[in-house]
Design an enzyme around this catalytic site. Structure first.
Site, PDB file in Angstrom:
ATOM      1  N   PHE A 201      -3.573  59.726 -62.248  1.00 30.12           N
ATOM      2  CA  PHE A 201      -3.846  58.526 -61.465  1.00 30.12           C
ATOM      3  C   PHE A 201      -4.386  57.458 -62.400  1.00 30.12           C
ATOM      4  O   PHE A 201      -4.782  57.754 -63.527  1.00 30.12           O
ATOM      5  CB  PHE A 201      -4.865  58.846 -60.355  1.00 30.12           C
ATOM      6  CG  PHE A 201      -4.281  58.819 -58.974  1.00 30.12           C
ATOM      7  CD1 PHE A 201      -2.994  59.289 -58.739  1.00 30.12           C
ATOM      8  CD2 PHE A 201      -5.002  58.326 -57.890  1.00 30.12           C
ATOM      9  CE1 PHE A 201      -2.450  59.262 -57.460  1.00 30.12           C
ATOM     10  CE2 PHE A 201      -4.470  58.300 -56.613  1.00 30.12           C
ATOM     11  CZ  PHE A 201      -3.190  58.774 -56.394  1.00 30.12           C
TER      12      PHE A 201
ATOM     13  N   GLN B 233     -12.470  45.902 -53.525  1.00 39.82           N
ATOM     14  CA  GLN B 233     -11.247  46.245 -54.253  1.00 39.82           C
ATOM     15  C   GLN B 233     -10.010  45.773 -53.511  1.00 39.82           C
ATOM     16  O   GLN B 233      -9.862  46.046 -52.316  1.00 39.82           O
ATOM     17  CB  GLN B 233     -11.161  47.764 -54.440  1.00 39.82           C
ATOM     18  CG  GLN B 233      -9.894  48.203 -55.158  1.00 39.82           C
ATOM     19  CD  GLN B 233      -9.968  49.655 -55.569  1.00 39.82           C
ATOM     20  OE1 GLN B 233      -9.762  50.547 -54.754  1.00 39.82           O
ATOM     21  NE2 GLN B 233     -10.294  49.903 -56.817  1.00 39.82           N
TER      22      GLN B 233
ATOM     23  N   LEU C 213      -0.849  50.124 -46.936  1.00 41.26           N
ATOM     24  CA  LEU C 213      -0.986  50.723 -48.267  1.00 41.26           C
ATOM     25  C   LEU C 213       0.306  51.350 -48.774  1.00 41.26           C
ATOM     26  O   LEU C 213       0.942  52.144 -48.088  1.00 41.26           O
ATOM     27  CB  LEU C 213      -2.083  51.801 -48.226  1.00 41.26           C
ATOM     28  CG  LEU C 213      -2.330  52.546 -49.546  1.00 41.26           C
ATOM     29  CD1 LEU C 213      -2.889  51.607 -50.599  1.00 41.26           C
ATOM     30  CD2 LEU C 213      -3.280  53.709 -49.330  1.00 41.26           C
TER      31      LEU C 213
ATOM     32  N   ARG D  27      -7.148  49.543 -60.844  1.00 38.46           N
ATOM     33  CA  ARG D  27      -6.634  48.729 -59.742  1.00 38.46           C
ATOM     34  C   ARG D  27      -6.995  47.251 -59.877  1.00 38.46           C
ATOM     35  O   ARG D  27      -6.205  46.388 -59.510  1.00 38.46           O
ATOM     36  CB  ARG D  27      -7.168  49.282 -58.416  1.00 38.46           C
ATOM     37  CG  ARG D  27      -6.530  50.606 -58.064  1.00 38.46           C
ATOM     38  CD  ARG D  27      -7.125  51.209 -56.821  1.00 38.46           C
ATOM     39  NE  ARG D  27      -6.403  52.434 -56.466  1.00 38.46           N
ATOM     40  CZ  ARG D  27      -6.761  53.235 -55.465  1.00 38.46           C
ATOM     41  NH1 ARG D  27      -7.827  52.948 -54.743  1.00 38.46           N
ATOM     42  NH2 ARG D  27      -6.065  54.314 -55.211  1.00 38.46           N
TER      43      ARG D  27
ATOM     44  N   ARG E 178     -13.163  50.988 -57.967  1.00 37.28           N
ATOM     45  CA  ARG E 178     -13.047  52.424 -57.727  1.00 37.28           C
ATOM     46  C   ARG E 178     -11.731  52.953 -58.298  1.00 37.28           C
ATOM     47  O   ARG E 178     -10.689  52.331 -58.150  1.00 37.28           O
ATOM     48  CB  ARG E 178     -13.094  52.721 -56.232  1.00 37.28           C
ATOM     49  CG  ARG E 178     -12.862  54.175 -55.911  1.00 37.28           C
ATOM     50  CD  ARG E 178     -13.055  54.475 -54.451  1.00 37.28           C
ATOM     51  NE  ARG E 178     -12.051  53.884 -53.588  1.00 37.28           N
ATOM     52  CZ  ARG E 178     -10.791  54.315 -53.482  1.00 37.28           C
ATOM     53  NH1 ARG E 178     -10.377  55.322 -54.226  1.00 37.28           N
ATOM     54  NH2 ARG E 178      -9.959  53.732 -52.652  1.00 37.28           N
TER      55      ARG E 178
END
Lengths: 477, 542
Positions: free
Chosen positions: B118, B230, B246, B280, B378
């Site tokens: 990730f 975020q 999303l 992100r 995050r």
């Protein structure tokens, strides 16, 4: 966009009523966006559930034009009629889901912490995607007619039964929750937003486990031993179809095609005439039909009830019989047999329902017959084989008085008629009401079980589609 | 006191996502526990929508220290170190808990827990269940919860926390019909999630309204870093009503590429080393920049493409994505997805200790409602881990709270009743206020911020706060209270954004030139406590 919404407020003492709303929404709006618009611009007191907006939480299931859907995923259409799920109603589109949730089994952890393997995980996965929207509970025809707790409740029992970490006795629990009440009509699969195949992947599997422990219903056990003894699910009382018919039926004139014919137990031994009629329809349409005499029961009653030990033997005998006959296409006239041959067999030949076949190859137009007709979609034809259009094409060719009727299980399938006849009758009674509303003189169908059962619950004459076509041909002389 | 509906328990858990349920099943071992959900337990919140995964160090190539460092670096070093240490060191055991409770996460061929890479992480650390990891986590927790003695109260909204002068000791609630109730408790856990819904475009469920920030703030708890919102880089763009939905980071984790309308893989300009798997905040700014500079689609997005991947990989690893897009007529096996940033996660929130204690006695908090774990940004996969690590800790600490005699503050209840009564004389519909707020926040307090825009937003939000909300039936009470909660959250985000005169993490100030890096920044947390706010100055870094 104009939609109609069913509103209900118990505090007013008034019954539910339909209200039409005209709201403005953006292009490709979902039903949920329409509900939002009604609340935000017209009535802030309008009650409905919503949460994730992406088909993942299962909060917003409602019925649109009668069918359960997730409001957040279903595209809104002009004129949609929006109602709550068929569950006890609290207000507007909000229903009481607590009693359903209370039936959902939880994991009974042992103390030995048996680890789970990748293979087990992969087996559980298809049963794990349920978002508990309860669309299946709303649509299941067996629930109102029995103590059946519903498809997703069975799904959860099987999910736990497959998991080595769970120590509960899920078979006894599933039986208590009505395991044998499912008619395998597959309506739950049709409405499931995650397409979970509960009848095949949970109910039939749980019934198979129950069978291993000798917990099958007595009627199902008797049926299984009859099939093992005779190769047939129906006792021989008179001359059977296979005893009456030649090995090959030659058509009149040019041979347009050669097919094999799979008769099935009911049409072979209980209601023979429709099978004979179907042969005549094929003959008149230039089809050569080969009928292997060593064919046996397809095994459907065994698979549906979980007593499937003898099924491989049946499968082998049937496949061998038609391979030996040298045909590449096999015709069925029984929805249950057709669905079983298509879904539970790996056949080296094509299996087609007679309605499918006639529409594919083309058929001689019959004369129109007298009387008003409605059509009952057999579950194992509609959902088991995805066939709904072809029977209607045939029907419209033979009558000018065809009245549509929404599809709904008659109650006979899944071993329910033999095992739990009172429940089958209760489901059938609902169907009988629907038939009555059509005002039809005759019911047409493509399944001997539906025929038998519908006749009992409605008292009306039932005609198999082939027999009706033949009437039309005979009228031509 | 007019409230007749009263219940008492040892621990009251508010919120029914991953953190709330985890807290409840832990607290239950100490005494009677009630979980209240303003939706349906297990359906509410955003955990159930989480797609990508759960970060936990499980193999020898990885280490707790690496997870700690990745999280700190990803968080622009604004994280609270002790919380990050706790997260990294306990996440492995929390995923093991889930497995022992029946979780159906993907396993590798050797039956060990499968992990995938990730963004912003040096190891493949993210455990997953296809692309419905959050759903799987919630289903597992529900199986555990349903077998427990926890009392579940669905569709009950908390209006206010009760405070007896020394400690929090319960809550004033309101049910579906608008009937008020009181639940008294020895301790209260806030696990109410984030507040993406204050923005026009968000991944959040409609329940992501930030009630816990408001409840905690009103009860005197300290909040930190509320400006750190975020923006997930990849939200859906079309159709209009689906905007913000999303598109999981797993799409990029599986090998998805980002391209502008010139066909350029533009991440080469912004983070050539990590490309699409950068953090992100960086990917979101990159997309926003491409669009601002005219290389975006007409809808204001860029292209995210997986069509070069094997079809089977898309079907088995990203089935939800595949099916959602198919519903809108896009087959991601053959064509790219149009994506743009969308408000996703609040890194800021109620300040907690590693024991999940807030600054108010007997009030605990866990999950997205808290601040400090994720700093300024995050990492994908850290939120689910956060819910489990701190959910359990909150349950433990709240469970161990001493039993105390109940003193209900009658004045507080009377005040609440009067306030609710006043809504009947209001003037503006809650839906209208919410719509205005969302637009203001999206236009003025988004990815790129400056003082001018923020001041406009501050003024406009204050105007909305001074608009009397109107309801016609008690059933609309929760709506009005939640709308006020959202306005308070919006106010705090703006305050924080004004206070933080630097670009850090997800917070980017285009009107401030800075000479320091994330590591050398002289600023610590922004903080907010009843009528007082500020930003920590780190003397040693000045």
């Amino acid at each position: 966009m104009k939609v109609t919404i069913s509103r209900f407020d118990p505090d007013t003492g008034e019954p539910p009523k339909f209200v039409e709303y005209d709201v403005s929404v953006k292009e490709a709006a979902r039903v949920l966006n329409v509900l939002d618009a009604v609340r935000d611009t017209i009535d802030p007191g309008f009650a409905y559930r919503h949460c994730c907006r992406g088909g993942q939480c299962g909060s917003c299931a409602v019925r649109v034009n009668g069918e359960p859907v997730l409001a957040c995923m279903q595209e809104a259409k002009e004129g949609d009629v929006i109602e709550p799920l068929e569950l006890p109603r609290i207000r507007d589109l909000v229903t009481d889901i607590a009693p359903v949730m209370a039936q959902m089994a939880w994991m009974n952890l042992g103390c030995d912490c048996t680890p789970v393997t990748q293979q087990e995980i992969e087996e559980i996965k298809p049963l794990r995607e349920c978002i508990e929207c309860y669309s299946c509970i709303s649509a299941c025809p067996a629930i109102a007619a029995s103590d059946f707790k519903g498809p997703t409740i069975m799904r959860q029992e099987q999910r736990l039964d497959l998991d080595p970490r769970d120590k509960g006795d899920r078979i006894l629990e599933a039986i208590e929750k009505g395991l044998f009440s499912c008619t395998t009509c597959h309506k739950c699969v049709e409405v499931c937003p995650k397409n979970i195949e509960t009848p095949r992947k949970a109910i039939e599997k749980l019934r198979a486990e129950a069978a291993k422990r000798g917990l099958s219903l007595p009627a199902h056990k008797a049926l299984a031993s009859l099939i093992e003894k005779t190769g047939r699910s129906v006792e021989r009382k008179e001359r059977t179809f296979l005893e009456q018919i030649p090995d090959v039926i030659e058509p009149e004139g040019e041979v347009r095609a050669t097919v094999g014919f799979f008769v099935g137990c009911m049409f072979n031994g209980r209601v023979v005439q429709p099978a004979l009629d179907a042969m005549e329809v094929l003959r008149l349409n230039g089809i050569r039909v080969i009928i292997p005499k060593d064919q046996v029961c397809c095994g459907s009653p065994l698979i549906r009830t979980g007593l499937s030990g003898f099924v491989p033997e049946l499968q082998k005998r049937n496949i061998d019989a038609f391979v030996k006959a040298g045909v590449d296409t096999v015709i069925t006239i029984c929805a249950g047999c057709g669905s079983t041959l298509k879904n539970d067999y790996d056949t080296p030949f094509r299996v087609l329902d007679i309605t499918e076949f006639l529409c594919e190859i083309g058929f001689k137009a019959p004369e129109k017959v007298e009387g008003t007709y409605t059509y009952h979609d057999p579950c194992h034809l509609l959902r088991g084989q995805g066939i709904s259009e072809q029977p209607r094409i045939l029907l419209n060719s033979v009558t000018d008085n065809f009245v549509e009727m929404p599809a709904r299980c008659c109650g006979a399938g899944g071993g329910v008629k033999s095992g739990l006849p009172e429940q089958a009758a209760a489901i059938g009674a609902v169907r009988a009401e629907m038939v009555k509303k059509t005002g039809a003189d005759f019911i047409v169908t493509v399944c001997p079980f539906c025929e038998f059962h519908l006749h009992q619950v409605t008292g009306l004459p039932i005609k198999q589609i082939g027999s009706l076509m033949l009437e039309g041909y005979r009228k031509q002389g | 006191m007019g409230i007749e509906n009263k219940t008492d328990c040892h621990v009251l858990v508010i919120g029914s996502g991953g953190a709330g349920i985890r807290a409840a099943v832990e607290a239950e071992t100490f005494g009677e526990t009630i979980i209240v959900s303003k939706t349906i337990t297990g359906k509410g919140g955003c955990t159930v929508m989480a797609e990508g995964g759960f970060n936990a160090v499980l193999n020898e190539e990885d280490s707790i220290q690496t997870h700690f460092e990745d999280t700190m670096r990803g968080g622009a070093f604004l994280n609270d170190e002790s919380l990050v240490e706790t997260l990294a060191s306990e996440a492995p055991n929390r995923i093991r808990d889930l497995f022992s409770w029946g979780a159906v996460f993907d396993l590798a061929k050797d039956n060990t827990i499968a992990q995938r890479p990730f963004g912003g992480q040096r190891c493949a650390r993210t455990c997953y269940a296809g692309d419905h990891t959050g759903h799987e986590l919630v289903m597992t927790l529900l199986e555990k919860l349903r077998g427990s003695s926890v009392q579940i109260e669905n569709e009950v909204t908390v209006l206010d926390l009760l405070y007896d002068g020394e400690r929090v000791n319960g809550a004033i609630t309101c049910d579906r019909e608008g009937e008020l109730g009181v639940i008294t408790a020895d301790s209260v856990i806030l696990a109410t999630g984030g507040a993406g819904q204050v923005y026009d475009t968000t991944t959040n469920s409609t329940a992501g309204t930030g009630d816990g920030y408001a409840l905690g703030y009103k009860a005197g708890a300290q909040l930190i870093d509320m400006e750190q919102v975020q923006f997930h880089p990849t939200g859906a763009v079309t159709p209009y009503d689906s905007r913000g939905r999303l598109i999981t980071e797993a799409v990029r984790g599986e090998g998805g590429t980002l391209k502008n309308t010139l066909g350029e893989r533009f991440m080469t300009k912004y983070d050539p080393a990590r490309m699409e798997l950068s953090t992100r905040d960086i990917v979101s700014r990159a997309i926003a920049t491409e669009v601002l500079e005219g290389r975006g689609t007409p809808h204001g997005g860029v292209w995210l493409d997986v069509s070069h991947l094997p079809r089977e990989q898309i079907e088995t690893r990203l089935p939800i994505m595949l099916n959602q897009f198919l519903k809108y007529g896009v087959d991601i096996r053959n064509e790219p997805m149009e994506v743009a940033p969308t408000a996703h996660h609040f890194m800021g929130g109620i300040m907690i200790t590693p024991e999940a204690k807030t600054t108010v006695p007997h009030l605990y908090a866990a999950g997205e409602v808290t601040g400090g774990v994720h700093g300024g940004n995050r990492l994908g996969g850290n939120a689910l881990a956060d819910t489990q690590v701190f959910g359990r800790r909150a349950g433990l600490a709240a469970g161990k709270t001493e039993r105390t005699a109940r003193t209900i503050d009658a004045a507080q209840i009377k005040a609440a009743e009067n306030k609710l009564q006043s809504y009947y004389n209001g003037s503006t519909k809650t839906a209208d206020v919410r719509r205005s707020m969302k637009t203001i926040m999206w236009n003025n307090v988004g990815i790129y911020r400056n003082e001018l825009d923020l001041r406009v937003a501050e003024r406009e939000i204050r105007k909305l706060q001074n608009t009397p909300l109107k309801i016609e039936s008690p059933r609309e009470l929760p709506d009005a209270v939640i709308t006020e909660n959202m306005l308070l959250v919006a106010q705090l985000v703006i305050e924080g954004a004004l206070l933080r005169r630097e670009s850090r993490g997800a917070h980017t100030r285009t009107d401030v030139k800075q000479t320091w890096t994330n590591e050398t920044s002289p600023f610590g947390h922004t903080f907010f406590v009843k009528g007082k706010s500020g930003i920590e100055i780190l003397e040693e870094k000045l």
